[in-house]
Design a protein around this motif. Structure first.
Motif, mmCIF file in Angstrom:
data_model
loop_
_atom_site.group_PDB
_atom_site.id
_atom_site.type_symbol
_atom_site.label_atom_id
_atom_site.label_comp_id
_atom_site.label_asym_id
_atom_site.label_seq_id
_atom_site.Cartn_x
_atom_site.Cartn_y
_atom_site.Cartn_z
ATOM 1 N N THR A 245 0.568 -1.166 0.147
ATOM 2 C CA THR A 245 0.104 0.115 0.170
ATOM 3 C C THR A 245 1.317 1.514 0.069
ATOM 4 O O THR A 245 0.498 2.137 -0.310
ATOM 5 C CB THR A 245 -0.399 0.764 1.080
ATOM 6 N N ALA A 246 2.071 1.181 0.013
ATOM 7 C CA ALA A 246 2.472 2.715 0.890
ATOM 8 C C ALA A 246 4.149 2.052 0.253
ATOM 9 O O ALA A 246 4.774 0.962 0.467
ATOM 10 C CB ALA A 246 2.779 2.759 1.887
ATOM 11 N N SER B 169 -1.207 -4.244 3.900
ATOM 12 C CA SER B 169 -2.052 -3.501 4.341
ATOM 13 C C SER B 169 -2.252 -4.735 5.505
ATOM 14 O O SER B 169 -3.049 -5.198 6.708
ATOM 15 C CB SER B 169 -3.267 -4.310 3.481
ATOM 16 N N SER C 240 -3.636 -1.385 8.738
ATOM 17 C CA SER C 240 -2.738 -1.429 7.466
ATOM 18 C C SER C 240 -1.940 -0.172 7.233
ATOM 19 O O SER C 240 -2.672 0.544 7.652
ATOM 20 C CB SER C 240 -4.307 -1.464 6.432
ATOM 21 N N ARG D 118 -0.667 3.129 5.369
ATOM 22 C CA ARG D 118 -1.616 4.281 5.018
ATOM 23 C C ARG D 118 -0.118 4.504 3.619
ATOM 24 O O ARG D 118 -0.140 5.627 3.041
ATOM 25 C CB ARG D 118 -2.674 5.306 5.333
ATOM 26 N N GLN E 266 -4.117 3.301 9.542
ATOM 27 C CA GLN E 266 -5.390 2.930 8.905
ATOM 28 C C GLN E 266 -6.350 3.650 10.183
ATOM 29 O O GLN E 266 -6.437 4.612 9.838
ATOM 30 C CB GLN E 266 -5.612 2.573 8.303
ATOM 31 N N ASP F 84 -8.927 8.370 10.611
ATOM 32 C CA ASP F 84 -8.617 7.205 9.523
ATOM 33 C C ASP F 84 -7.888 7.846 8.937
ATOM 34 O O ASP F 84 -7.834 8.777 8.573
ATOM 35 C CB ASP F 84 -9.099 6.578 9.093
ATOM 36 N N SER G 266 -5.556 8.188 5.557
ATOM 37 C CA SER G 266 -5.565 7.869 4.128
ATOM 38 C C SER G 266 -4.091 7.862 3.097
ATOM 39 O O SER G 266 -4.167 6.892 2.844
ATOM 40 C CB SER G 266 -6.928 8.787 2.844
ATOM 41 N N HIS G 267 -3.385 8.916 3.484
ATOM 42 C CA HIS G 267 -1.917 8.842 2.721
ATOM 43 C C HIS G 267 -1.431 9.812 3.519
ATOM 44 O O HIS G 267 -1.927 11.360 4.187
ATOM 45 C CB HIS G 267 -1.377 8.931 1.245
ATOM 46 N N ASP H 141 -9.362 10.370 6.965
ATOM 47 C CA ASP H 141 -10.595 10.353 6.360
ATOM 48 C C ASP H 141 -11.937 10.778 6.374
ATOM 49 O O ASP H 141 -13.121 10.845 5.270
ATOM 50 C CB ASP H 141 -11.103 8.416 6.693
#
Length: 893
Positions: free
Chosen positions: A439-440, A455, A482, A484, A500, A523, A525-526, A541
């Motif tokens: 994921t990153a 994740s 997960s 992020r 997350q 949460d 997101s990135h 989020d």
């Protein structure tokens, strides 16, 4: 009306080559070269066939182009219900509009142009006079026009094909139906004139190709391709009896007309239907285009007679997911698309564009099977990171793929996939991590290590040179959720991971020990880190953005304003701005020192990714369902922009997305005269940009810089010895020295000594410039005097200024007028440097005379005040420019 954005304005779009509109080919007789014209949405491009280099880009249309046709030097386009004629492929010179139906087909016919609209109505235009010659109406339920062609040598006649399968031959001069062909029970998609007279190739929807003689209504031969509808037909004219057909599957078939059989096949030429296909006149070359955003030139030199790819120009065939600048100059932009390819676009020139290839599990097997039937193709790239510090030593790009725990490496210099694929053993052997995805990803500033977040909560560190695993953060996992985001500071001291669940953790880079963790209210997101300022932007989020100071490990700012999920973020080079984009179709610019929103604008299509250039000149964006990469210019580099915070009730305005060239206003009305086009193309430099700025004369420095040093120059250039008298001829006549000996027939010098010499006083005549100064009363008079001064050389200028005083033939009035003349130059801010030089010489030569003349002194006092005023303004401009340059230089270090 104020602009939608104070900071950004549309510059141009990159990555567009072609779309579903068929291409056109135009032969330039003067250059003896073929030009290819392709549609790219609201504009069309013109390429040369020799190198596929772009020649011109047309002005933007208000909507997408639906059809293109070529006749001579004119290019006709259909956009909605308007037909435009472009000269030289750039500017529309004529506009034709008849009804409200959209234009579907265009066919040039001598001095006429045939257009077919969506209701199957034909309009015949005389495009020189812009008048309608004929109108023909058809019932779409019985004869819906789908194709048309002008049969060769058939005077005033056109052949129409319909979706019902019928064909009709019409005489457009007399508006008369000549003959109806019953057809073959399938929709007619393509009509193409064969090299033979009376023979037309007809492409049907069921894949049949009918070679038909329309004079006798007899089918010469019939073929069928098994790949679906026939989308394009062309004939070779270089001595080979070959007909080429394109299909909706992207395959091309070559048919031998003499042997009446299939000659060969060219599979997977395009990933979509081959909509444009033209064999070049008398050359073994063919040009094809499709909706997959590619333009290809093929050469027929294979043993089986098929074509080999000679030249290629391409862009993303599917919308890009991620975009990022590659180097510190900001000239190259990396873009990863949903077509699983990684590309590099250059902002300088298209010849620097790169295709790093398509991601594959097995690269050799993919090359063997072909791209279209590639069973080893990897899912699209979702995230990637790059670092150019060690690009010459090993792979320097690492990417994550949708639904995979496997990450791939890429080499920018070699323009290919790298030799390593990072995937920990736990994801292969442990069933708990079967569905784990990467994921990153982040590469350290030194270019040696890459950190990958999953994740499952794991964060692994790998060495890019050896491909070996170098550690894992946390005892088992770095987070219980997960990952992020994972980033590393500029000195490889601290690693920041974001989960997350809103937890941000700080780790020691070399020893994966936890230093501290903070909890954010929502949460995550990135995450995005600006290494030089140690500021990390965290998208949450709840549609907010938190700014975390890595040094103090505290949240220092929070920005609220987006109404939907935040898709991407980017910092300005000096970290003063944070630019965010969200699915609410807005792009917002936040000022970090004040914590306020300073700019916001709307876009028709939501931004999926964005990146700010390291030099701060361009913002790059990608959009939903859009294959282009868009550049937005930063206007703060070129003009003063007041960045006041926006009000809470501010409503953003929609900004028009840029085209493939610099945006110009599209004129809906037709031009009345052809001379307007020439005036558009010729740019006349203004004499003076602004009255507030100082304008120089642009004369060479030798004309004015040495006026105060003429005496020194003359003394330095004075000969060391006086000229010697030439030797006398062998008889009584004297000779004149020179290349060719001549006799001196003049009288003796004694007679000259007795001549009277009157060298001073008012008996000397007034010079031409002196007379002009005396008669100068208006600005035009002073301009004439200045033009006379500009023609003279340094010595002549010295003589003219010496002659202004009474002893040199001038007068006090002339001296006063000269001072007024210099004052006029300072007032208008023109010829600033030579006016200063003339004034300095005047004061140097005539200081004693000026001291005894009160009228001259009075004018010089006025001149002194004007000069101080102008020099203060000029000095302020210099200071402002120097401060701006120093600021930009220090901000980008």
């Amino acid at each position: 009306m104020p602009a939608a954005s104070k900071i950004f304005c549309g510059f141009r779009a990159l990555g567009y080559v072609s779309n579903h509109v068929p291409l056109e080919v135009r032969l330039k007789f003067k250059e003896k070269e073929n030009h290819v014209i392709t549609c790219v949405g609201k504009a069309f491009h013109t390429y040369n066939c020799s190198k596929l280099g772009i020649i011109s880009v047309s002005d933007s249309h208000p909507d997408d182009i639906t059809c293109i046709a070529v006749s001579g030097n004119l290019v006709f386009t259909g956009c909605r219900n308007i037909i435009r004629a472009f000269h030289r492929g750039t500017k529309a010179v004529k506009t034709l509009k008849h009804n409200d139906n959209d234009i579907c087909l265009l066919l040039p016919f001598g001095n006429h142009l045939l257009s077919v609209d969506s209701e199957s109505n034909i309009t015949v235009w005389d495009y020189k006079t812009e008048e309608i010659f004929l109108e023909m109406e058809f019932d779409p339920s019985h004869f819906a026009i789908s194709a048309m062609v002008h049969p060769s040598t058939y005077l005033n006649k056109i052949l129409l094909g319909s979706r019902q399968g019928l064909l009709q031959l019409w005489n457009i001069k007399h508006d008369k139906l000549l003959y109806t062909f019953p057809g073959w029970g399938q929709s007619v998609l393509v009509l193409e004139q064969a090299p033979a007279v009376d023979v037309i190739a007809i492409g049907l929807e069921d894949g049949q190709i009918i070679v038909h003689n329309i004079k006798y209504d007899k089918t010469v031969m019939k073929f069928r391709q098994d790949w679906g509808p026939v989308t394009s037909i062309s004939f070779r004219t270089d001595g080979h009896p070959i007909m080429v057909t394109g299909s909706s599957a992207g395959h091309i078939a070559l048919w031998n007309l003499e042997e009446r059989k299939l000659q060969c096949q060219m599979r997977d030429c395009h990933t979509t239907a081959v909509t444009g296909m033209k064999c070049l006149q008398s050359e073994p070359l063919m040009v094809t285009s499709a909706a997959d955003n590619t333009l290809k030139v093929w050469i027929f030199d294979m043993p089986d007679g098929s074509g080999r790819l000679l030249r290629l120009r391409e862009g993303h065939s599917a919308p890009p997911n991620k975009v990022s600048h590659y180097d510190a100059n900001g000239h190259n932009i990396l873009s990863a698309g949903q077509d699983s390819t990684l590309r590099s676009f250059s902002t300088l020139h298209d010849k620097h564009n790169k295709n790093l290839g398509r991601a594959s599990f097995d690269k050799p097997a993919s090359k063997h099977s072909g791209l279209k039937k590639d069973l080893h193709m990897m899912p699209p790239i979702t995230q990637f990171t790059s670092e150019c510090s060690r690009e010459s030593d090993w792979d320097n790009i690492v990417s994550c793929h949708r639904g995979l725990s496997l990450t791939t490496t890429w080499n920018y210099n070699k323009s290919t996939m790298g030799k390593y694929k990072f995937n920990h053993e736990r994801f292969k052997t442990d069933p708990r991590y079967k569905n784990t995805t990467a994921t990153a990803v982040n590469i350290t500033s030194c270019g040696n290590f890459v950190l990958i977040g999953y994740s499952s909560g794991h964060v692994d560190k790998y060495n890019l040179q050896s491909g070996l695993h170098r550690g894992t953060y946390g005892k088992q996992t770095a987070h219980d959720c997960s990952i992020r985001g994972v980033v590393v500071d500029g000195l490889n001291q601290v690693t920041i991971t974001a989960g997350q669940d809103g937890t941000v953790k700080f780790w020691k880079f070399h020893k994966p020990e936890l230093i501290e963790s903070i909890q954010l209210p929502s949460d995550i997101s990135h995450v995005l880190l600006h290494r030089e300022s140690s500021m990390a932007a965290v998208a949450l989020d709840d549609f907010t953005v938190s700014i975390v100071d890595v040094d103090t490990r505290r949240e220092v700012r929070r920005f609220e304003g987006h109404d939907n999920r935040i898709t991407d973020m980017t910092f300005s080079p000096d970290a003063r701005w944070l630019i965010t984009a969200a699915m609410d179709a807005t792009v917002r610019t936040w000022d970090l020192p004040t914590g306020k929103l300073v700019d916001c604008f709307l876009i028709d299509s939501a931004v999926t990714s964005l990146s700010m250039s390291p030099t701060g000149d361009f913002l790059v964006t990608t959009h939903v369902d859009n294959v282009g990469v868009y550049l937005w210019s930063n206007m703060t580099l070129y003009s003063f922009v007041s960045l006041r915070p926006l009000e809470q009730t501010y409503e953003p305005k929609i900004m028009v997305m840029p085209g493939t060239s610099i945006e110009k206003d599209v004129k809906e009305e037709s031009s009345d005269e052809e001379e307007e086009e020439e005036e558009w193309n010729i740019y006349k430099t203004p004499e003076q940009i602004s009255n507030e700025l100082v304008t120089l004369s642009l004369l060479p420095n030798s004309r004015w810089q040495n006026l105060l040093s003429l005496d020194v120059i003359k003394a330095r250039n004075k000969p060391k010895e006086p000229p010697k008298k030439g030797k006398a001829a062998p008889f009584f006549l004297n000779t004149i020295a020179g290349i060719t000996p001549k006799f001196d027939l003049k009288e003796d010098d004694d007679d000259k000594k007795n001549e009277s010499k009157i060298l001073e006083g008012r008996l000397l005549p007034l010079s031409d410039i002196g007379s002009g100064l005396l008669n100068s009363k208006t600005d035009a008079d002073y301009e004439k005097v200045m033009n006379k001064f500009k023609i003279l050389g340094p010595s002549a200028i010295d003589v003219e200024i010496r002659s202004l005083v009474p002893d040199g033939g001038g007068s006090v009035d002339v001296m006063v007028q000269f001072v007024k003349f210099i004052n006029h130059s300072f007032t208008t801010n023109k010829n600033f440097e030579i006016a200063q030089a003339y004034l300095a010489l005047f004061l140097q030569l005539h200081a004693e005379v000026i001291a005894h003349e009160s009228s001259v002194i009075e004018e010089l006092e006025k001149l002194s005040m004007k000069q101080c005023e102008k020099w203060t303004e000029l000095q302020n401009l210099f200071t402002q420019s120097l401060c701006l340059i120093n600021y930009l230089r220090t901000a980008t270090l």
